[in-house]
Write a protein that holds these residues in place. Structure first.
Motif, short mmCIF file in Angstrom:
data_model
loop_
_atom_site.label_atom_id
_atom_site.label_comp_id
_atom_site.label_asym_id
_atom_site.label_seq_id
_atom_site.Cartn_x
_atom_site.Cartn_y
_atom_site.Cartn_z
N LEU A 130 -20.55 -48.78 27.90
CA LEU A 130 -19.51 -48.21 27.04
C LEU A 130 -19.50 -48.88 25.67
O LEU A 130 -19.31 -48.21 24.64
N THR A 131 -19.70 -50.20 25.64
CA THR A 131 -19.76 -50.90 24.36
C THR A 131 -20.89 -50.36 23.49
O THR A 131 -20.72 -50.07 22.30
N ALA A 132 -22.07 -50.21 24.09
CA ALA A 132 -23.22 -49.70 23.35
C ALA A 132 -22.97 -48.28 22.85
O ALA A 132 -23.26 -47.95 21.69
N GLU A 138 -19.49 -43.70 18.12
CA GLU A 138 -18.13 -43.60 17.60
C GLU A 138 -17.99 -44.34 16.27
O GLU A 138 -17.48 -43.81 15.30
N HIS A 139 -18.41 -45.59 16.26
CA HIS A 139 -18.22 -46.42 15.08
C HIS A 139 -19.39 -46.35 14.11
O HIS A 139 -19.20 -46.44 12.90
N GLY A 140 -20.60 -46.19 14.63
CA GLY A 140 -21.79 -46.17 13.77
C GLY A 140 -22.21 -44.80 13.30
O GLY A 140 -22.97 -44.68 12.34
N GLY A 141 -21.73 -43.74 13.97
CA GLY A 141 -22.08 -42.38 13.58
C GLY A 141 -23.58 -42.10 13.64
O GLY A 141 -24.11 -41.32 12.83
N GLY A 230 -24.21 -46.68 4.83
CA GLY A 230 -24.41 -47.06 6.22
C GLY A 230 -23.27 -47.91 6.76
O GLY A 230 -22.18 -47.95 6.20
N ALA A 231 -23.55 -48.62 7.87
CA ALA A 231 -22.49 -49.38 8.52
C ALA A 231 -23.06 -50.60 9.25
O ALA A 231 -24.20 -50.58 9.70
N VAL A 232 -22.23 -51.62 9.34
CA VAL A 232 -22.48 -52.77 10.19
C VAL A 232 -21.38 -52.79 11.25
O VAL A 232 -20.20 -52.93 10.92
N VAL A 233 -21.76 -52.59 12.50
CA VAL A 233 -20.81 -52.61 13.61
C VAL A 233 -21.06 -53.87 14.41
O VAL A 233 -22.19 -54.12 14.85
N THR A 234 -20.01 -54.66 14.62
CA THR A 234 -20.17 -55.90 15.34
C THR A 234 -19.18 -55.99 16.49
O THR A 234 -18.04 -55.54 16.37
N THR A 235 -19.63 -56.55 17.61
CA THR A 235 -18.77 -56.73 18.77
C THR A 235 -18.32 -58.18 18.89
O THR A 235 -17.65 -58.54 19.85
N THR A 236 -18.71 -59.01 17.92
CA THR A 236 -18.46 -60.45 18.04
C THR A 236 -17.66 -60.96 16.86
O THR A 236 -16.45 -60.84 16.83
N THR A 237 -18.35 -61.48 15.85
CA THR A 237 -17.69 -62.02 14.67
C THR A 237 -17.25 -60.88 13.74
O THR A 237 -17.72 -59.75 13.88
N PRO A 243 -18.49 -52.77 0.01
CA PRO A 243 -17.74 -51.60 -0.49
C PRO A 243 -18.39 -50.96 -1.71
O PRO A 243 -18.27 -49.74 -1.90
N ALA A 244 -19.05 -51.75 -2.55
CA ALA A 244 -19.66 -51.19 -3.76
C ALA A 244 -20.73 -50.16 -3.43
O ALA A 244 -20.99 -49.26 -4.23
N ARG A 245 -21.35 -50.30 -2.25
CA ARG A 245 -22.39 -49.35 -1.84
C ARG A 245 -21.92 -48.48 -0.67
O ARG A 245 -22.72 -47.82 -0.03
N ASP A 246 -20.63 -48.51 -0.40
CA ASP A 246 -20.05 -47.72 0.68
C ASP A 246 -20.66 -48.08 2.04
O ASP A 246 -20.86 -47.23 2.90
N VAL A 247 -20.98 -49.38 2.23
CA VAL A 247 -21.44 -49.87 3.53
C VAL A 247 -20.22 -50.35 4.31
O VAL A 247 -19.56 -51.31 3.90
N ARG A 248 -19.91 -49.66 5.38
CA ARG A 248 -18.73 -49.97 6.18
C ARG A 248 -18.96 -51.20 7.06
O ARG A 248 -20.08 -51.43 7.53
N ALA A 249 -17.88 -51.94 7.32
CA ALA A 249 -17.89 -53.04 8.28
C ALA A 249 -16.90 -52.71 9.38
O ALA A 249 -15.73 -52.43 9.11
N VAL A 250 -17.36 -52.71 10.63
CA VAL A 250 -16.51 -52.36 11.77
C VAL A 250 -16.59 -53.47 12.79
O VAL A 250 -17.67 -53.81 13.28
N SER A 251 -15.44 -54.06 13.13
CA SER A 251 -15.36 -55.01 14.24
C SER A 251 -14.69 -54.28 15.40
O SER A 251 -13.54 -53.84 15.27
N MET A 252 -15.37 -54.13 16.50
CA MET A 252 -14.89 -53.25 17.57
C MET A 252 -14.60 -54.00 18.87
O MET A 252 -15.17 -55.06 19.14
N TYR A 253 -13.67 -53.45 19.63
CA TYR A 253 -13.44 -53.82 21.02
C TYR A 253 -13.72 -52.59 21.87
O TYR A 253 -13.29 -51.49 21.52
N VAL A 254 -14.41 -52.79 22.98
CA VAL A 254 -14.69 -51.66 23.85
C VAL A 254 -13.40 -51.20 24.53
O VAL A 254 -12.50 -52.00 24.82
N ARG A 255 -13.31 -49.92 24.80
CA ARG A 255 -12.17 -49.37 25.52
C ARG A 255 -12.68 -48.58 26.72
O ARG A 255 -13.82 -48.10 26.74
N SER A 256 -11.85 -48.43 27.70
CA SER A 256 -12.20 -47.63 28.87
C SER A 256 -12.20 -46.16 28.50
O SER A 256 -11.32 -45.70 27.76
N ASP A 257 -13.20 -45.42 28.98
CA ASP A 257 -13.29 -43.99 28.71
C ASP A 257 -14.03 -43.33 29.86
O ASP A 257 -15.26 -43.44 29.97
#
Length: 306
Positions: A130-132, A138-141, A230-237, A243-257
């Protein structure tokens, strides 16, 4: 019943294999006879007391967020599951978990277990798969034709991320050590970077559209590897964007689905997805597994069987 519990926060030594009262399902819950659970760093972080604000637990607490097993008894109002059904689920982290012979679970988080692998091995799926899935889609598109860098591909989440990304039509760059390289390549990585031998920036010749960071360290500069938009999705730190290049930063927690988990199980049964279990241990050795996990001695997923 037998269970592993801890009566205070601390290191692996606080885990006790002991007698515990068998739980009973309430309304909307099912009682599951556990066939297998698995080791997750999340369980270890909760046990150590690092996540008390996010996941407060009552002592004594039974760890284990992954479960695979058979329904022993449906609770009041549960129509979706019957006794004997083989199920998998990602359990609420602040409730008593699956490191036991029986566990109670909300009925609506469960999915039918895949039928083409041993039921105990299916416990290697829920949290990591689910994390992967959520990190990539969801977060990386992530879409077909994109380039993705999966940092930490040799771990449990990384193995699923490589397979999902490749199946989605992406070009997959994976970081892994020499001991994991063959497995990661078999899972579909197009390029493998040995993180022990050189700088990541030198190995990634062209910008990627997505970085999935599964490694807990102080690595900086990941956003510089990502193309505009693009995006950087991290499950840790915490994530690092630009922002200047519209590169998103996402720190995620997995959820049950449950719906996502059902789709993942379908892919296992169709042969599209491989469940990699590197080791199996009796549940009584959970303290040892936590100790070895903290030392980074595992490749892939470790399953524990009551």
């Amino acid at each position: 019943m037998k269970a592993v519990r801890y009566h205070q926060y601390g290191g692996p030594e606080v885990l006790r294999y002991e007698e515990a009262e068998r739980p009973r399902p309430g309304a909307g819950q099912v009682l599951i006879r556990v066939a297998g659970t698995s080791f997750n760093p999340l369980d270890a972080s909760i046990r150590a007391g690092f996540l008390q604000e996010a996941f407060p637990v009552a002592f004594p607490h039974t760890p284990g967020v992954d479960v695979a097993g058979t329904v022993e008894e449906p609770g009041e109002g549960v129509a979706a599951w019957s006794a004997g059904d083989a199920v998998i689920g990602f359990l609420p982290a602040n409730e008593d978990g699956s490191a036991a012979e029986f566990v109670v679970a909300p009925a609506d988080i469960l999915a039918a277990a895949p039928s083409t692998i041993p039921l105990a091995d299916a416990a290697a799926m829920p949290a990591t798969a689910l994390t992967a899935w959520q990190a990539l889609f969801e977060h990386g598109g992530l879409e077909a034709g994109r380039r993705v860098l999966i940092r930490g591909a040799g771990g449990g989440v990384g193995g699923y991320a490589v397979q999902f990304a490749k199946r989605a039509g992406a070009f997959v760059i994976a970081t892994a050590s020499a001991r994991s390289a063959a497995t990661v390549r078999a899972q579909g990585a197009d390029q493998i970077v040995d993180y022990t031998t050189g700088a990541l920036a030198e190995a990634v010749a062209e910008p990627v559209d997505l970085v999935v960071n599964l490694v807990r360290d102080n690595e900086t500069g990941l956003a510089a590897l990502v193309a505009d938009g693009g995006a950087v999705v991290t499950t840790t730190t915490p994530g690092e964007g630009d922002p200047a290049r519209d590169v998103r930063a996402v720190s995620m927690y997995v959820r049950s689905d449950a719906a996502q988990l059902a789709e993942i199980a379908r892919r296992v049964d169709s042969g599209e997805l491989r469940v990699d279990v590197s080791e199996r241990h009796p549940l009584s050795e959970l303290a040892l597994v936590h100790e070895q996990g903290a030392a980074g001695k595992f490749r892939g997923k470790v399953v524990l069987v009551p």
